[in-house]
Design an enzyme around this catalytic site. Structure first.
Site, PDB file in Angstrom:
ATOM      1  N   CYS A 178      -0.585   4.070  -6.494  1.00 20.31           N
ATOM      2  CA  CYS A 178      -1.546   3.364  -5.654  1.00 20.31           C
ATOM      3  C   CYS A 178      -1.644   1.961  -6.229  1.00 20.31           C
ATOM      4  CB  CYS A 178      -2.916   4.045  -5.659  1.00 20.31           C
ATOM      5  SG  CYS A 178      -4.218   3.089  -4.828  1.00 20.31           S
ATOM      6  N   CYS A 182       0.831  -1.207   0.000  1.00 15.52           N
ATOM      7  CA  CYS A 182       0.000   0.000   0.000  1.00 15.52           C
ATOM      8  C   CYS A 182       0.867   1.260   0.000  1.00 15.52           C
ATOM      9  CB  CYS A 182      -0.909  -0.022   1.223  1.00 15.52           C
ATOM     10  SG  CYS A 182      -1.933   1.442   1.419  1.00 15.52           S
TER      11      CYS A 182
END
Length: 265
Positions: free
Chosen positions: A185, A75
């Protein structure tokens, strides 16, 4: 003491880390992987730094119990606060932020668009890290408030491509003249076909390839590669819906899936 037969842990706010997991499986086919996605709280980019750290520490506790030999923070949002997690595990923690910046530095573009969650964009971590590695590159950061959530929910749903396409157009408005973007992302590479179809002239950089190479280099340097000749197994856990995670894992092209289970944290 770290054990070469132990699994490699992967954490993410949701299914975005599947884009990293599939690269890791390609690089390290004999390794076992343990994936944990916090589907109940995704996307992390809409939370405060303190909330992100609190949620992440719960994920790390699970990985510590399973005694992973390395932890991959897939992440990007968590990666922005990763320095505050140093020492939280016995094993090393490798994160996607450094790999993303290195991917840009290898290319040396004049300008690069960095598209991410709002938290990642507001932290300024990518432009700072890119400037450090590639001083002549201008990084233009753009936070996309809804894109990760839409990909999480609709990437494999009928009619989902249209929703994702429109969100990509809305979030990239005004940046169409750039010829290089970093997908900052891990959800975004899952929709890379959408990005490439909408903007075929653009080069899209996925940090996952760089990160997988860094994990392989670390394991090799510290003699931690799994010596088994058999293909490794992938265990998937989520605080969200296990059936949904199982379906999306197959869609993402993950291999050797041993189990997909709900985890109550």
């Amino acid at each position: 003491m770290l054990d070469k037969h132990s699994p490699i842990g992967i954490i993410d706010s949701g299914i975005g880390g599947y884009s990293v997991a599939r690269r890791l499986q390609n690089h390290l086919p004999h390794e076992d992987f343990l994936y944990l996605g916090d589907g109940a709280n995704t996307p992390y980019g809409n939370h405060s730094a303190q909330e992100i750290l609190h949620m992440t520490r719960r994920l790390l506790q699970f990985m510590a119990q399973r005694r992973v030999k390395a932890l991959v923070v897939a992440c990007n949002t968590i990666s922005c606060v990763a320095e505050q997690l140093i020492g939280a595990l016995e094993c090393p923690i490798l994160n996607v932020l450094q790999s993303g910046a290195q991917a840009v530095a290898r290319l040396q573009p004049d300008r690069v668009g960095v598209i991410s969650t709002c938290f990642t964009a507001q932290s300024g971590c990518y432009p700072e890290r890119i400037l450090r590695l590639s001083p002549d590159t201008q990084a233009i950061s753009r936070g996309c408030p809804d894109l990760a959530d839409l990909i999480e929910r609709y990437i494999d749903q009928p009619g989902g491509a249209g929703r994702i396409d429109q969100a990509i157009r809305d979030n990239l408005a005004g940046l169409e003249d750039l010829d290089c973007f970093l997908l900052a992302c891990t959800h975004y590479p899952l929709a890379q076909e959408n990005f490439q179809r909408l903007y075929p002239h653009v080069q899209w950089l996925d940090p996952a390839e760089e990160l997988a190479g860094a994990v392989e280099a670390f394991l090799t340097e510290h003699s931690l590669l799994n010596p088994s000749p058999e293909l490794g197994r992938l265990e998937i856990y989520t605080t969200g819906s296990a059936p949904d995670y199982a379906h999306k894992a197959e869609t993402a092209g993950l291999l050797q899936i041993a189990s997909v289970r709900h985890l109550a944290i």
